[in-house]
Design a protein around this motif. Sequence first.
Motif, PDB file in Angstrom:
ATOM      1  N   HIS A   5       0.629  -1.289  -0.014  1.00  0.00           N
ATOM      2  CA  HIS A   5      -0.028  -0.014  -0.235  1.00  0.00           C
ATOM      3  C   HIS A   5       0.976   1.268  -0.115  1.00  0.00           C
ATOM      4  CE1 HIS A   5      -3.446   2.468   0.652  1.00  0.00           C
ATOM      5  NE2 HIS A   5      -2.761   3.120   1.726  1.00  0.00           N
ATOM      6  N   VAL A   7       1.188   4.788   1.131  1.00  0.00           N
ATOM      7  CA  VAL A   7       0.590   5.735   2.121  1.00  0.00           C
ATOM      8  C   VAL A   7       0.624   7.045   1.343  1.00  0.00           C
ATOM      9  CG1 VAL A   7       0.882   6.699   4.381  1.00  0.00           C
ATOM     10  CG2 VAL A   7       1.360   4.181   4.008  1.00  0.00           C
ATOM     11  N   GLU A   9      -0.616   7.954  -1.471  1.00  0.00           N
ATOM     12  CA  GLU A   9      -1.737   7.952  -1.933  1.00  0.00           C
ATOM     13  C   GLU A   9      -2.717   8.562  -0.960  1.00  0.00           C
ATOM     14  OE1 GLU A   9      -3.133   4.601  -4.276  1.00  0.00           O
ATOM     15  OE2 GLU A   9      -0.977   4.097  -5.043  1.00  0.00           O
ATOM     16  N   ASP A  10      -2.738   8.186   0.120  1.00  0.00           N
ATOM     17  CA  ASP A  10      -4.072   8.668   1.215  1.00  0.00           C
ATOM     18  C   ASP A  10      -3.413  10.169   1.583  1.00  0.00           C
ATOM     19  OD1 ASP A  10      -4.673   5.999   1.255  1.00  0.00           O
ATOM     20  OD2 ASP A  10      -3.473   5.262   2.969  1.00  0.00           O
ATOM     21  N   CYS A  11      -2.144  10.407   1.736  1.00  0.00           N
ATOM     22  CA  CYS A  11      -1.829  11.609   1.902  1.00  0.00           C
ATOM     23  C   CYS A  11      -2.194  12.788   0.876  1.00  0.00           C
ATOM     24  CB  CYS A  11      -0.175  11.897   2.305  1.00  0.00           C
ATOM     25  SG  CYS A  11       0.282  10.825   3.616  1.00  0.00           S
ATOM     26  N   GLU A  13      -4.466  12.427  -1.384  1.00  0.00           N
ATOM     27  CA  GLU A  13      -5.912  12.418  -1.291  1.00  0.00           C
ATOM     28  C   GLU A  13      -6.539  13.330  -0.446  1.00  0.00           C
ATOM     29  OE1 GLU A  13     -10.083   9.665  -1.646  1.00  0.00           O
ATOM     30  OE2 GLU A  13      -8.075   8.749  -1.187  1.00  0.00           O
ATOM     31  N   GLN A  14      -5.835  13.343   0.969  1.00  0.00           N
ATOM     32  CA  GLN A  14      -6.394  13.968   2.021  1.00  0.00           C
ATOM     33  C   GLN A  14      -6.179  15.375   1.586  1.00  0.00           C
ATOM     34  OE1 GLN A  14      -4.524  12.098   5.222  1.00  0.00           O
ATOM     35  NE2 GLN A  14      -6.386  10.933   5.687  1.00  0.00           N
ATOM     36  N   GLU A  37      -4.510  13.947  -8.810  1.00  0.00           N
ATOM     37  CA  GLU A  37      -3.909  13.040  -7.707  1.00  0.00           C
ATOM     38  C   GLU A  37      -2.607  12.264  -8.509  1.00  0.00           C
ATOM     39  OE1 GLU A  37      -6.550  10.282  -6.057  1.00  0.00           O
ATOM     40  OE2 GLU A  37      -7.949  11.811  -5.498  1.00  0.00           O
ATOM     41  N   GLU A  52      -0.792  -2.560   8.685  1.00  0.00           N
ATOM     42  CA  GLU A  52      -1.582  -1.661   9.547  1.00  0.00           C
ATOM     43  C   GLU A  52      -0.347  -0.789  10.108  1.00  0.00           C
ATOM     44  OE1 GLU A  52      -4.667  -0.315   9.132  1.00  0.00           O
ATOM     45  OE2 GLU A  52      -4.850  -1.903   7.345  1.00  0.00           O
ATOM     46  N   ILE A  55       1.403   1.464   7.957  1.00  0.00           N
ATOM     47  CA  ILE A  55       0.554   2.432   7.647  1.00  0.00           C
ATOM     48  C   ILE A  55       0.325   3.630   8.878  1.00  0.00           C
ATOM     49  CG2 ILE A  55      -1.917   3.113   7.045  1.00  0.00           C
ATOM     50  CD1 ILE A  55      -2.338   0.290   5.589  1.00  0.00           C
ATOM     51  N   LYS A  59       2.022   7.199   7.809  1.00  0.00           N
ATOM     52  CA  LYS A  59       1.386   8.641   7.950  1.00  0.00           C
ATOM     53  C   LYS A  59       1.719   9.390   9.148  1.00  0.00           C
ATOM     54  CE  LYS A  59      -3.143   6.894   6.338  1.00  0.00           C
ATOM     55  NZ  LYS A  59      -4.505   6.345   6.394  1.00  0.00           N
TER      56      LYS A  59
END
Length: 92
Positions: A5, A7, A9-11, A13-14, A37, A52, A55, A59
């Motif tokens: 994964h 991470v 990508e999550d940052c 997107e947020q 993005e 997890e 992750i 983060k």
Amino acid sequence: MQELHNVMEDCVEQKLNSVLPQMEQYCQCEQCRRDMEAYALNRLPAKYVLSEKGIVYQKFDSLSVQSDAEITTAVIKAVEMIGQHPNHDKKQ
């Protein structure tokens, strides 16, 4: 087997979710959002994790002032670039 994964990508997107509404002059359709993005992610280092715990750690690491500034800069540039040159004929 655990999946990789990114991470980042999550940052991204947020950050896009917090920055884009303030930049109302640019298209905010789903296609433009995904292009923004991708543009930002291609200019930032990937941060892959398997668990997890990884992750959560990544983060937390991405919340550093320098990382946040780099992510913010990349996202703003992405919004401006894609916003000025959307990948469709007219604003949706």
